[in-house]
Write a protein that holds these residues in place. Structure first.
Motif, PDB file in Angstrom:
ATOM      1  N   ALA A  28       0.829  -1.206   0.000  1.00  0.00           N
ATOM      2  CA  ALA A  28       0.000   0.000   0.000  1.00  0.00           C
ATOM      3  C   ALA A  28       0.867   1.261   0.000  1.00  0.00           C
ATOM      4  N   SER A  29       1.954   1.236   0.773  1.00  0.00           N
ATOM      5  CA  SER A  29       2.860   2.397   0.807  1.00  0.00           C
ATOM      6  C   SER A  29       3.528   2.599  -0.544  1.00  0.00           C
ATOM      7  N   ILE A  30       3.954   1.517  -1.145  1.00  0.00           N
ATOM      8  CA  ILE A  30       4.584   1.613  -2.474  1.00  0.00           C
ATOM      9  C   ILE A  30       3.593   2.154  -3.494  1.00  0.00           C
ATOM     10  N   LYS A  68       3.072   5.868  -2.926  1.00  0.00           N
ATOM     11  CA  LYS A  68       4.228   6.612  -3.414  1.00  0.00           C
ATOM     12  C   LYS A  68       4.224   6.698  -4.938  1.00  0.00           C
ATOM     13  N   GLN A  69       3.913   5.592  -5.589  1.00  0.00           N
ATOM     14  CA  GLN A  69       3.859   5.601  -7.041  1.00  0.00           C
ATOM     15  C   GLN A  69       2.765   6.537  -7.556  1.00  0.00           C
ATOM     16  N   THR A  70       1.631   6.559  -6.859  1.00  0.00           N
ATOM     17  CA  THR A  70       0.541   7.455  -7.257  1.00  0.00           C
ATOM     18  C   THR A  70       0.960   8.920  -7.129  1.00  0.00           C
ATOM     19  N   GLN A  71       1.626   9.243  -6.021  1.00  0.00           N
ATOM     20  CA  GLN A  71       2.093  10.615  -5.832  1.00  0.00           C
ATOM     21  C   GLN A  71       3.131  10.988  -6.882  1.00  0.00           C
ATOM     22  N   GLU A  72       4.024  10.082  -7.194  1.00  0.00           N
ATOM     23  CA  GLU A  72       5.035  10.355  -8.212  1.00  0.00           C
ATOM     24  C   GLU A  72       4.396  10.571  -9.573  1.00  0.00           C
ATOM     25  N   LYS A  73       3.379   9.775  -9.898  1.00  0.00           N
ATOM     26  CA  LYS A  73       2.682   9.938 -11.171  1.00  0.00           C
ATOM     27  C   LYS A  73       1.964  11.287 -11.232  1.00  0.00           C
ATOM     28  N   ARG A  74       1.347  11.670 -10.082  1.00  0.00           N
ATOM     29  CA  ARG A  74       0.652  12.956 -10.047  1.00  0.00           C
ATOM     30  C   ARG A  74       1.644  14.108 -10.220  1.00  0.00           C
TER      31      ARG A  74
END
Length: 299
Positions: free
Chosen positions: A223-225, A228-234
């Motif tokens: 879930a943390s990964i 983090k990936q979602t935030q990086e994509k945003r």
């Protein structure tokens, strides 16, 4: 004397010699029949029947009534058979049987605890159940097969990566093959000492999962990964948008410079573009070329 004798004979009923013979014969027949019934009742009281089903075979464990030692009959029983009161029958399934195993907290090569579900297909060889009973007893599976199987699974799991065991089908196939070959070699080694008439047909790993605590930690990590990936994509999308806006601004400025337009004229020109592209809008009349041109819009 003769008169009374004749009168007495006339008054007594006549005795048929044939009926007398039949009665004597019936009495003679009843004796062996009655004796046979008694013997049959004794047999039913003390003896018993062995009647295996279609998927079973029985081996007879024979105990002497008075003297001698207990032994196993050489021939198996496949149909209804009368046995002595001191003889017992041990039934064996002769069709392939599935034995299921569940392992908790087996340690992989990186000490990750895993829960493993497996099953093994095993078959007792028909016609050889007396050897199985004589050499390895009624609890042959619990005493000889299961402990060795569990030990081999534990040994092989400790040499594998948890991720391979959980997701790599090729590794799992090799894992199953290694255990099956080990089991077959083990049975063959025992058979060299005393016939062990069983066949290991298949070993299959059904599921490999981390234990409950480990699974919760992995879910939290995943879930943390993902977050983090979602935030990086945003962030990447925002940066791309900002870059696109800067490029658009540079292009608009170049357009204004090329046509020698003031900022107000450029804004009005863009407004016309927006109105023209609006659904149902139609620019009919455009008047004026100054700072505040006029236009008539027909919808």
């Amino acid at each position: 004397m003769n008169f009374y004798s004749r009168q007495s004979n006339q008054q007594n009923p006549r005795i048929n010699p044939t009926n007398s013979h039949n009665m004597n014969l019936s009495k003679k027949l009843w004796l062996p029949v009655g004796f046979g019934v008694v013997i049959f009742c004794i047999v039913l009281a003390f003896f018993s029947f062995v009647n295996p089903s279609y998927d079973q075979e029985a081996a007879l464990k024979m105990k002497p009534i008075f003297f001698g030692s207990t032994r196993v009959a050489d021939d198996p029983v496949n149909s209804i058979t009368l046995i002595a009161p001191t003889t017992t029958a041990v039934y064996f399934n002769i069709l392939p049987q599935k034995a299921q195993f569940q392992f908790d907290d087996l340690l992989s090569n990186d000490n990750t605890p895993l829960d493993v579900n497996m099953y093994m297909i095993i078959q007792v060889k028909k016609g050889q159940t007396p050897d199985l009973l004589r050499n390895y007893g009624e609890n042959w599976f619990e005493n000889f097969i299961e402990p060795y199987f569990r030990n081999k699974v534990r040994e092989y799991v400790s040499s594998c990566s948890p991720f391979d065991l959980m997701s790599n089908r090729e590794v799992l196939a090799k894992f199953d093959e290694r255990i099956m070959q080990s089991m077959r070699q083990y049975v063959a080694s025992l058979s060299r000492k005393a016939n062990f008439p069983i066949d290991i047909q298949q070993v299959i790993t059904d599921r490999v999962m981390p234990n409950k605590e480990q699974l919760e930690e992995m879910n939290k990590t995943a879930a943390s990964i993902q977050a983090k990936q979602t935030q990086e994509k945003r962030a990447e999308m925002e940066l791309a948008r900002a870059k696109a806006e800067r490029n658009k601004a540079v292009a608009d400025k170049a357009y204004m410079t090329e046509l020698n337009l003031s900022p107000a004229q450029f804004i009005q020109l863009r407004a016309w573009d927006v109105i023209e592209k609006k659904n149902g809008a139609n620019i009919d009349v455009l008047l004026g070329g100054g700072e505040t041109p006029m236009w008539n819009i027909r919808r």
